[in-house]
Write a protein that holds these residues in place. Structure first.
Motif, PDB file in Angstrom:
ATOM      1  N   HIS A   1       0.816  -1.212   0.000  1.00 31.22           N
ATOM      2  CA  HIS A   1       0.000   0.000   0.000  1.00 31.22           C
ATOM      3  C   HIS A   1       0.848   1.260   0.000  1.00 31.22           C
ATOM      4  O   HIS A   1       0.308   2.354   0.177  1.00 31.22           O
ATOM      5  CB  HIS A   1      -0.930   0.005   1.223  1.00 31.22           C
ATOM      6  CG  HIS A   1      -1.966  -1.068   1.150  1.00 31.22           C
ATOM      7  ND1 HIS A   1      -2.810  -1.353   2.209  1.00 31.22           N
ATOM      8  CD2 HIS A   1      -2.294  -1.940   0.164  1.00 31.22           C
ATOM      9  CE1 HIS A   1      -3.611  -2.349   1.873  1.00 31.22           C
ATOM     10  NE2 HIS A   1      -3.316  -2.715   0.637  1.00 31.22           N
TER      11      HIS A   1
ATOM     12  N   ALA B   1       2.112   6.969   0.615  1.00 31.42           N
ATOM     13  CA  ALA B   1       0.949   6.082   0.552  1.00 31.42           C
ATOM     14  C   ALA B   1       0.266   6.200  -0.802  1.00 31.42           C
ATOM     15  O   ALA B   1       0.220   7.271  -1.413  1.00 31.42           O
ATOM     16  CB  ALA B   1      -0.035   6.430   1.668  1.00 31.42           C
ATOM     17  N   LYS B   2      -0.263   5.078  -1.290  1.00 30.66           N
ATOM     18  CA  LYS B   2      -1.012   5.093  -2.536  1.00 30.66           C
ATOM     19  C   LYS B   2      -2.346   5.796  -2.350  1.00 30.66           C
ATOM     20  O   LYS B   2      -2.847   5.905  -1.237  1.00 30.66           O
ATOM     21  CB  LYS B   2      -1.243   3.660  -3.032  1.00 30.66           C
ATOM     22  CG  LYS B   2       0.008   2.955  -3.510  1.00 30.66           C
ATOM     23  CD  LYS B   2      -0.335   1.590  -4.070  1.00 30.66           C
ATOM     24  CE  LYS B   2       0.910   0.883  -4.582  1.00 30.66           C
ATOM     25  NZ  LYS B   2       0.591  -0.461  -5.135  1.00 30.66           N
ATOM     26  N   SER B   3      -2.913   6.217  -3.473  1.00 25.65           N
ATOM     27  CA  SER B   3      -4.195   6.904  -3.409  1.00 25.65           C
ATOM     28  C   SER B   3      -5.301   5.924  -3.043  1.00 25.65           C
ATOM     29  O   SER B   3      -5.183   4.708  -3.260  1.00 25.65           O
ATOM     30  CB  SER B   3      -4.511   7.574  -4.748  1.00 25.65           C
ATOM     31  OG  SER B   3      -4.625   6.601  -5.769  1.00 25.65           O
ATOM     32  N   LEU B   4      -6.372   6.446  -2.515  1.00 29.76           N
ATOM     33  CA  LEU B   4      -7.496   5.601  -2.133  1.00 29.76           C
ATOM     34  C   LEU B   4      -8.102   4.918  -3.348  1.00 29.76           C
ATOM     35  O   LEU B   4      -8.546   3.758  -3.270  1.00 29.76           O
ATOM     36  CB  LEU B   4      -8.551   6.440  -1.409  1.00 29.76           C
ATOM     37  CG  LEU B   4      -9.799   5.691  -0.921  1.00 29.76           C
ATOM     38  CD1 LEU B   4      -9.415   4.616   0.079  1.00 29.76           C
ATOM     39  CD2 LEU B   4     -10.788   6.667  -0.294  1.00 29.76           C
ATOM     40  N   PHE B   5      -8.096   5.596  -4.488  1.00 28.27           N
ATOM     41  CA  PHE B   5      -8.650   5.006  -5.708  1.00 28.27           C
ATOM     42  C   PHE B   5      -7.862   3.772  -6.128  1.00 28.27           C
ATOM     43  O   PHE B   5      -8.438   2.730  -6.468  1.00 28.27           O
ATOM     44  CB  PHE B   5      -8.639   6.047  -6.832  1.00 28.27           C
ATOM     45  CG  PHE B   5      -9.090   5.514  -8.155  1.00 28.27           C
ATOM     46  CD1 PHE B   5     -10.428   5.338  -8.439  1.00 28.27           C
ATOM     47  CD2 PHE B   5      -8.158   5.173  -9.134  1.00 28.27           C
ATOM     48  CE1 PHE B   5     -10.852   4.838  -9.653  1.00 28.27           C
ATOM     49  CE2 PHE B   5      -8.562   4.673 -10.355  1.00 28.27           C
ATOM     50  CZ  PHE B   5      -9.915   4.505 -10.616  1.00 28.27           C
ATOM     51  N   SER B   6      -6.524   3.860  -6.084  1.00 30.41           N
ATOM     52  CA  SER B   6      -5.708   2.718  -6.480  1.00 30.41           C
ATOM     53  C   SER B   6      -5.846   1.562  -5.497  1.00 30.41           C
ATOM     54  O   SER B   6      -5.835   0.395  -5.890  1.00 30.41           O
ATOM     55  CB  SER B   6      -4.240   3.138  -6.598  1.00 30.41           C
ATOM     56  OG  SER B   6      -3.768   3.620  -5.358  1.00 30.41           O
ATOM     57  N   LEU B   7      -6.013   1.877  -4.204  1.00 30.58           N
ATOM     58  CA  LEU B   7      -6.201   0.819  -3.218  1.00 30.58           C
ATOM     59  C   LEU B   7      -7.521   0.093  -3.432  1.00 30.58           C
ATOM     60  O   LEU B   7      -7.581  -1.139  -3.400  1.00 30.58           O
ATOM     61  CB  LEU B   7      -6.138   1.404  -1.805  1.00 30.58           C
ATOM     62  CG  LEU B   7      -4.791   1.987  -1.369  1.00 30.58           C
ATOM     63  CD1 LEU B   7      -4.897   2.555   0.031  1.00 30.58           C
ATOM     64  CD2 LEU B   7      -3.706   0.935  -1.416  1.00 30.58           C
ATOM     65  N   VAL B   8      -8.577   0.862  -3.676  1.00 29.44           N
ATOM     66  CA  VAL B   8      -9.892   0.256  -3.911  1.00 29.44           C
ATOM     67  C   VAL B   8      -9.885  -0.525  -5.220  1.00 29.44           C
ATOM     68  O   VAL B   8     -10.462  -1.619  -5.322  1.00 29.44           O
ATOM     69  CB  VAL B   8     -10.984   1.340  -3.908  1.00 29.44           C
ATOM     70  CG1 VAL B   8     -12.325   0.762  -4.312  1.00 29.44           C
ATOM     71  CG2 VAL B   8     -11.088   1.983  -2.541  1.00 29.44           C
TER      72      VAL B   8
ATOM     73  N   TYR C   1      -8.208  -3.802  -4.653  1.00 24.35           N
ATOM     74  CA  TYR C   1      -9.019  -4.738  -3.878  1.00 24.35           C
ATOM     75  C   TYR C   1     -10.131  -5.349  -4.725  1.00 24.35           C
ATOM     76  O   TYR C   1     -10.395  -6.566  -4.658  1.00 24.35           O
ATOM     77  CB  TYR C   1      -9.623  -4.006  -2.676  1.00 24.35           C
ATOM     78  CG  TYR C   1     -10.525  -4.872  -1.834  1.00 24.35           C
ATOM     79  CD1 TYR C   1      -9.987  -5.792  -0.931  1.00 24.35           C
ATOM     80  CD2 TYR C   1     -11.901  -4.788  -1.946  1.00 24.35           C
ATOM     81  CE1 TYR C   1     -10.803  -6.598  -0.159  1.00 24.35           C
ATOM     82  CE2 TYR C   1     -12.731  -5.586  -1.181  1.00 24.35           C
ATOM     83  CZ  TYR C   1     -12.174  -6.488  -0.284  1.00 24.35           C
ATOM     84  OH  TYR C   1     -12.990  -7.291   0.471  1.00 24.35           O
TER      85      TYR C   1
END
Length: 428
Positions: free
Chosen positions: A77, A92-99, A102
């Motif tokens: 992450h 930290a990676k962006s929330l968009f890339s994390l979602v 997943y």
């Protein structure tokens, strides 16, 4: 006093440790021990703030990799980069890339993507493709079907499977899931008349195919009869077909060419290397009933290099091919046995890919049988002298035939026949 002395001795003995304030409950009240004087102070007095961590405290960054045994290692992450000074920095990676990561890991659990934005869906498909989710046997097919149901030709509009029979046999259901294909190249696959993929061509799922290349597939008149049955009987299926390549199929005779006359929208046709008996009669028949002219020069429409795999799933098809080639690698080790067989005088069976060399030789001898449709401008050239009245009579006949066909199709639209019904109708 003895208790306070013992406490002060304990504090002085461990003065090198920053243990923080010590509280003592006495007579129902809470007091704080004064470490400097060894006495006890009331809590009500203002206390100095204490440190949660000591000055020498350090933090080590660890990734959350729970349930690593159940699934493969997830992507970190954080993004690690080196500065000019050589120091390691992380962000930290962006929330968009994390979602996105997943969802791509669990893409097979998606219920539907209909109505989802195309831009985000393409990124989701690329993320799942990078994780090779579509190469999995069961979950990959289910995930691929969700994309093809929602986006059709965006997932794949052109598919080239030339000389890739192993890919077809291994990923047949995945190939059948592609909808709204406009170009399909199956040249050199030796499918035959009874292959399941050719039966799939007759269904409405591939009614959008406009360019179909079936060169060297061991087809016969029976295969053409089944393939053209929906068009001849129900006016469905490959009705919008524009380019058709049936070359290097020596089992196709003059009878099979008659089934092709139901493709009224054909612009280009290649029947070189087929088993025609009366070539001149076939040429006249194609020209009169479909309006295609025999070409003396090879047409560029049948240059197989123009057909390529295009769409979101282009890399997915390459992954399938790589998986098939890796599965065949252990067979290459068997080549060492051929030396031993030759040493002992035993013959070895040659299992090379058989090409249609004999058919190509016959094609060169008989010439190319490629047809094309002339442009509308060439129809007015004085090739044949005809009276204007004859044009009107022919137009009236065409209108009458068109009305009859409309009535026939209106009745046939209410029918839902299976492939067996079409075979039964073809026998009459």
């Amino acid at each position: 006093q003895n208790w306070t002395r013992g406490m002060s001795y304990c504090l002085h003995s461990e003065s090198h440790l920053d243990t923080g304030p010590i509280y003592v409950r006495e007579n129902g009240k809470l007091h704080m021990v004064n470490q400097g004087a060894g006495g006890i102070q009331n809590v009500t007095h203002k206390t100095r703030p204490f440190r949660l961590f000591s000055r020498g405290f350090s933090v080590e960054l660890c990734m959350n990799r729970e349930d690593d045994r159940a699934r493969r290692q997830r992507t970190d992450h954080f993004i690690f980069t080196y500065t000019k000074e050589g120091n390691l920095r992380y962000s930290a990676k962006s929330l968009f890339s994390l979602v996105l990561g997943y969802i791509s890991d669990n893409v097979d659990h998606i219920d539907s993507l209909i109505g989802f934005p195309e831009q985000i869906a393409e990124k989701l498909f690329s993320a799942a493709e990078a994780r090779q989710k579509f190469t999995e046997p069961v979950t990959g097919l289910r995930a691929l079907q969700k994309f093809t149901e929602a986006y059709g030709n965006l997932v794949l509009c052109s598919l080239c499977l030339r000389n890739r029979y192993l890919v077809i046999s291994e990923k047949l259901e995945e190939i059948k899931s592609f909808r709204e294909l406009t170009c399909l190249d199956l040249s050199g696959c030796k499918l035959g008349d009874e292959h399941e993929l050719l039966e799939h061509l007759t269904k409405e799922a591939l009614s959008s195919v406009k360019r179909l290349l079936l060169k060297d597939n061991a087809l016969s008149d029976a295969g053409l009869r089944r393939m053209t049955a929906p068009v001849r009987v129900l006016k469905k299926g490959l009705e919008d077909l524009l380019v058709l390549d049936l070359s290097c199929n020596p089992k196709i005779t003059d009878v099979g060419i008659g089934y092709l006359l139901s493709f009224k929208k054909l612009n280009c046709l290649d029947i070189s290397g087929t088993g025609l008996k009366d070539v001149s009669a076939v040429i006249k028949r194609i020209q009169m009933q479909i309006g295609l002219v025999h070409s003396k020069v090879p047409l560029k429409e049948f240059d197989h290099s123009n057909c390529k795999t295009e769409g979101w799933a282009e890399q997915t098809v390459l992954q399938w091919e790589q998986a098939v080639m890796e599965a065949r690698k252990p067979q290459d080790n068997l080549r060492s046995r051929t030396a031993a067989l030759r040493f002992y005088g035993k013959t070895h069976r040659i299992e090379d890919v058989v090409k249609c060399r004999l058919v190509e030789a016959e094609t060169k001898a008989s010439g190319n049988l490629q047809f094309y449709k002339e442009k509308a401008q060439n129809c007015h050239l004085p090739l044949k002298k005809e009276v204007a009245g004859s044009h009107e009579l022919r137009n009236n006949k065409k209108r009458a035939l068109a009305e009859q066909e409309k009535e026939r199709t209106s009745k046939q639209k209410h029918l839902c026949l299976t492939v067996e019904d079409w075979d039964l109708l073809n026998t009459y």
